[in-house]
Enzyme design. Sequence first.
Site, short mmCIF file in Angstrom:
data_model
loop_
_atom_site.label_atom_id
_atom_site.label_comp_id
_atom_site.label_asym_id
_atom_site.label_seq_id
_atom_site.Cartn_x
_atom_site.Cartn_y
_atom_site.Cartn_z
N GLY A 285 27.13 18.96 18.89
CA GLY A 285 28.54 18.59 19.02
C GLY A 285 28.82 17.46 19.99
N ASP A 303 16.21 19.16 22.56
CA ASP A 303 16.38 20.58 22.82
C ASP A 303 14.99 21.19 22.95
OD1 ASP A 303 19.29 22.26 22.23
OD2 ASP A 303 17.51 23.38 22.81
N ASP A 329 12.00 20.07 26.96
CA ASP A 329 12.60 21.00 27.91
C ASP A 329 13.40 20.20 28.93
OD1 ASP A 329 13.29 22.93 29.71
OD2 ASP A 329 11.27 23.73 29.98
N CYS A 398 31.36 25.20 29.03
CA CYS A 398 32.51 25.91 28.47
C CYS A 398 32.87 27.07 29.39
CB CYS A 398 32.25 26.37 27.05
SG CYS A 398 30.78 27.38 26.85
#
Length: 462
Positions: A285, A303, A329, A398
């Site tokens: 995203g 990732d 990593d 978030c």
Amino acid sequence: MSRRRSLPPGPRGRRLTPRRTPQDNVRVAAAWVVERTLASASPAAGYLRGVMDRFEERDQALLQELVYGTLRWLRRIDHVLAAASHRRFEEIEQPLRAPLRIAAYQLLFLERVPPYAAVDEAVEQAGYLTHRGGASFVNAVLRRIARSPRPGAWPVEERDPVRRLAVELSHPDFLVQRWCDRFGHERTQRLLAANNTPKPMHLLAFRDRGGRELLAEALIDEGLEVEPSALSPLGLIVRAGNPLTTRSFAQGDCYVQDEAAQVAALLPPPAGGERVLDVAASPGGKSLALVAWEPGLRPVLADRSLQRLGPLRENLRRLGRGLPVVAADGASPPFDGGFDRVVLDLPCSGTGTLRKHPELKWRLSEGEIGRLAQQGRRLLAAAAPLLAPGGRLVAITCSIEAEENEELIAGAEGGLAQLRPVDLAASTPAPADRGLEAPGRWRLLPGGDHDGFTVQVLERRR
């Protein structure tokens, strides 16, 4: 009609067999998903996916409403069940709890469901799951609630104002206490109410595909109701219809992303030619929001596990974006540096997304927040050396918790000490500028149509 199939094993290893109507099957499935979610401390979405295809679209909507509504209001529901049963909720037999919760949610919070349907199905489930006495108990409790089917008819008699607020608005005590300490009672009350309000789906549009105006026209032609996001210049808010079944979605013209998440990724907006590293990139995203704004970026999406890279690659494939993806990593990145922007999605508690993931409320703890903050500190220290002089580190969570955000920066050592906050005021237009809290820090609490996010932007000294 819904397809009639047996559901996964229920409590005590028994199988929940199909009921008399699709509506009954939906309630059985909802009770199973809630029970498994709470018992396993796992996301509800995974269990929902396992049973969703058994039902038609209308029944799928009811299933999601029952599951997420019950999880949002779980503590208030348990309070009412305790009052109606004249016993502590923990004293109610374990197999009866999920059917009782699903039925109580319908009686207290849903107006379109006939009370007899909610009560009869719960009684039938109770007889199947336990014994005749259990069914009689469920029948008596739910009929008492049905006579006063409003939360306000079952007052919370707590002297402590924090605990009373936590029960009334269905949150754990420790979260309400920490938010009252930071934001004050009135602001916390608004935050809790927002967490209990379902949010609409948001879409990210791409400027090189015509932007959100062209996307909106295409979706409206397919029967959806959409409106522009006031927060994100690339966002659309879906008011009616399912964009996931549209031609626009299939051909990669949009991506599902919260409007606040879109703004978070664009602080500050990127310039063409920037070399960008997206650490912990899956499902993609943050990079997609950057590319949606500026297609001329040079991003690298990293990732740490092949399993997490799967959804990322699938999203890029659908969107037709040939962006480079590597397994790496973030705590030990195999890059030489020289990036103009490093975007770091820090591990966090997710307290900004409780309206979308209400089950998180019931598995969070102070210790978990501290543990995640330690992980974030290691990732920040590893990301700082990857910046070119003048490059920017954009740390996003978030979460609205200080330990997972500004306190990490305040205790900076090593490479982080060479970074300074970036003034975001000039590059953050209204109304997103209301999230500016301090130099280099932007935070929105959950509210309106959006989730909560925190962004911190630091620049490497030249």
